[in-house]
Design a protein around this motif. Sequence first.
Motif, short mmCIF file in Angstrom:
data_model
loop_
_atom_site.label_atom_id
_atom_site.label_comp_id
_atom_site.label_asym_id
_atom_site.label_seq_id
_atom_site.Cartn_x
_atom_site.Cartn_y
_atom_site.Cartn_z
N ASN A 1 0.81 -1.22 0.00
CA ASN A 1 0.00 0.00 0.00
C ASN A 1 0.84 1.26 0.00
OD1 ASN A 1 -2.44 -1.48 0.16
ND2 ASN A 1 -2.10 -1.78 2.35
N SER A 2 2.07 1.19 -0.54
CA SER A 2 2.93 2.37 -0.54
C SER A 2 2.50 3.41 -1.56
CB SER A 2 4.39 1.95 -0.80
OG SER A 2 4.49 1.25 -2.02
N LEU A 3 1.62 3.02 -2.49
CA LEU A 3 1.08 3.95 -3.48
C LEU A 3 -0.44 3.87 -3.49
CD1 LEU A 3 3.45 3.29 -6.52
CD2 LEU A 3 3.49 5.28 -5.02
N ARG A 4 -1.08 4.95 -3.85
CA ARG A 4 -2.53 4.94 -4.03
C ARG A 4 -2.86 4.61 -5.49
NH1 ARG A 4 -2.07 9.90 -1.31
NH2 ARG A 4 -2.77 11.03 -3.16
N PHE A 5 -4.13 4.36 -5.72
CA PHE A 5 -4.58 3.97 -7.05
C PHE A 5 -4.23 5.03 -8.09
CE2 PHE A 5 -7.92 4.22 -10.30
CZ PHE A 5 -7.79 2.97 -10.88
N GLU A 6 -4.42 6.31 -7.77
CA GLU A 6 -4.14 7.36 -8.74
C GLU A 6 -2.65 7.43 -9.08
OE1 GLU A 6 -5.17 9.56 -4.81
OE2 GLU A 6 -5.71 7.72 -5.86
N HIS A 7 -1.79 7.06 -8.12
CA HIS A 7 -0.36 7.01 -8.42
C HIS A 7 -0.07 5.90 -9.42
CE1 HIS A 7 0.09 8.87 -4.20
NE2 HIS A 7 0.25 9.83 -5.10
N ALA A 8 -0.75 4.78 -9.24
CA ALA A 8 -0.57 3.66 -10.17
C ALA A 8 -0.97 4.07 -11.59
CB ALA A 8 -1.38 2.45 -9.73
N MET A 9 -2.02 4.88 -11.71
CA MET A 9 -2.45 5.33 -13.02
C MET A 9 -1.42 6.28 -13.65
SD MET A 9 -5.24 3.72 -13.59
CE MET A 9 -4.38 2.38 -12.71
N VAL A 10 -0.78 7.10 -12.82
CA VAL A 10 0.29 7.98 -13.32
C VAL A 10 1.44 7.14 -13.87
CG1 VAL A 10 2.06 9.66 -12.65
CG2 VAL A 10 -0.29 9.92 -11.82
N LEU A 11 1.82 6.10 -13.12
CA LEU A 11 2.93 5.24 -13.55
C LEU A 11 2.59 4.52 -14.85
CD1 LEU A 11 4.03 3.74 -10.12
CD2 LEU A 11 5.32 5.35 -11.54
N LYS A 12 1.35 4.06 -14.98
CA LYS A 12 0.96 3.37 -16.22
C LYS A 12 1.06 4.31 -17.42
CE LYS A 12 -2.24 0.23 -16.35
NZ LYS A 12 -3.50 -0.54 -16.27
N ARG A 13 0.66 5.57 -17.23
CA ARG A 13 0.75 6.53 -18.33
C ARG A 13 2.20 6.85 -18.67
NH1 ARG A 13 -3.44 9.18 -15.44
NH2 ARG A 13 -1.92 10.70 -14.67
N GLU A 14 3.04 7.00 -17.65
CA GLU A 14 4.43 7.38 -17.88
C GLU A 14 5.25 6.22 -18.42
OE1 GLU A 14 5.91 10.38 -17.56
OE2 GLU A 14 3.96 11.29 -17.12
N TRP A 15 5.01 5.03 -17.93
CA TRP A 15 5.82 3.87 -18.31
C TRP A 15 5.33 3.18 -19.57
CZ3 TRP A 15 6.36 1.19 -12.84
CH2 TRP A 15 7.29 1.92 -12.08
N GLY A 16 4.04 3.30 -19.83
CA GLY A 16 3.45 2.55 -20.94
C GLY A 16 4.14 2.70 -22.27
N PRO A 17 4.36 3.93 -22.77
CA PRO A 17 4.93 4.09 -24.12
C PRO A 17 6.32 3.50 -24.28
CG PRO A 17 3.93 6.14 -23.35
CD PRO A 17 3.97 5.22 -22.18
N THR A 18 7.10 3.44 -23.19
CA THR A 18 8.49 2.96 -23.29
C THR A 18 8.70 1.61 -22.64
OG1 THR A 18 9.09 4.13 -21.25
CG2 THR A 18 9.35 5.33 -23.34
N ASN A 19 7.63 1.03 -22.07
CA ASN A 19 7.76 -0.24 -21.35
C ASN A 19 8.82 -0.17 -20.25
OD1 ASN A 19 5.79 -1.69 -22.83
ND2 ASN A 19 7.26 -1.99 -24.49
N LYS A 20 8.89 0.97 -19.61
CA LYS A 20 9.90 1.17 -18.59
C LYS A 20 9.57 0.43 -17.30
CE LYS A 20 12.51 4.88 -16.33
NZ LYS A 20 12.66 6.35 -16.19
N GLY A 21 8.31 0.15 -17.08
CA GLY A 21 7.91 -0.54 -15.87
C GLY A 21 6.54 -1.16 -16.00
N VAL A 22 6.17 -1.95 -15.02
CA VAL A 22 4.88 -2.65 -15.02
C VAL A 22 4.14 -2.34 -13.73
CG1 VAL A 22 3.74 -4.90 -15.06
CG2 VAL A 22 5.81 -4.52 -16.43
N VAL A 23 2.86 -2.07 -13.84
CA VAL A 23 2.01 -1.83 -12.68
C VAL A 23 1.06 -3.02 -12.52
CG1 VAL A 23 0.25 -0.35 -11.64
CG2 VAL A 23 2.13 0.66 -12.96
#
Length: 443
Positions: free
Chosen positions: A181-203
């Motif tokens: 629970n170190s992140l909230r749901f809206e933070h996860a959505m930010v990460l998906k938007r930022e990481w998605g185009p470059t496959n930099k990470g997975v949520v």
Amino acid sequence: MPIRSILLIVALATTILAACATPSAAPRDAAPAEAPTFVFAYRVYTAPSIGIFEVVPQDRISDVLAPDASTTVIRWRTPYPEAGSLRPADLDPLPRHILETPFQENPDQLTNHAYWTREFVGVGPYRLDRWEPGSHIDAAAFAGHALGRPKIDRVVVRFISDENTMLTNLLASNADIAMDNSLRFEHAMVLKREWGPTNKGVVLLDPTQPRMTNIQFRPELANPGAILDLRVRRALAHSVDKQGIVDGLFDGEIPAADQFLPRNVPYFADLDRGVVKYLHDPRRTDELMAEAGYRKGGEGAFSSPTGERFNFEHLVIAGSQNERQSAIMADGWRRAEFEVREGAIPAAQATNGEVRATFTALSSVATGGGESGLNFLASAQIPTPANRWRGNNRGAWSNPEYDRRWDSFQTRWIGASGTGSRSSSCARRRRMSPCCFSFTVLT
């Protein structure tokens, strides 16, 4: 001791589990975790003077024996379906050479020993090098681990209490993984938007923990006393807008919950048909409160025939998501003309069993999911001063029929014959309204 091979013998008729272990290389603390370490661990976990460890499965065990250094025998009081698959934290070994003398001399102070923090040693793949409380843990790969040396040489675990700071660290590549629970749901959505185009990470979003509202059933603590009235409890449940909660916290990405078990259990459809659902229905709230003797006065708030206004406190563990949930629930109650006081238990007291169990009316918590977690309403799980406030049934709801069904449930293997029993047990519990479910927490 890291284990290279293990033989499990499960005998439900005699309720004995024997585990035979072959030792590997010398463990990192230079004292092998042989069978007597499990015997010692059982003594510690069941010591009444300590009272901080999980009750299960120790409450099902009658004795732990060590016929020799490589054999551990667990004798069970009753048949226990999970006897052959004990998980981490079920009966973890403890180092006798470090803890046995302090335990014998002063068991009340054992939990203050440095072993639990800066001097911890264990049998896992990493060795504790440094622990800075409130800051971080440094761990190095342990070459003698049973499964071989870990491929990652060093692991640093940082304690970051602020979710925004955690998000910033991930986006800046200063951290590799954010857990639980170190992140909230809206933070996860930010990460998906930022990481998605470059496959930099997975949520990964995992709905694992049912979120429920406990009700205080101890007459000496319940305030107002009307909270003990089933009609009042049902009225409160009907005034909770569950869909509003999941919309507000998770943009509607997860469904509201009406019971404890997740949707992926094979008998969920049968369970869902049998469970009583408390839909958001302010009109039904008014009807039930009227049946309990409460009417809305000139200012709209519910009052008893003597003019006493109905007001109560709702507690959560401090944290942005928990407190947002509390605010949404409180808004619904106020719209239904209830007077509610919102409160938050400081994170530092989240493990204090007495603080968690002595709320006055309602307390919303996340609890462990899965079938084994159904024990949270068993009478044996009621925290009391006598058991050092151990147990998950913090509202102290008690029902002999539920206890009988829970005991029966634990002795059955999963299968078609158990489906009806599981479904009817949950449905019966819901008709009694010992708690109210809202959603399943995303981690």
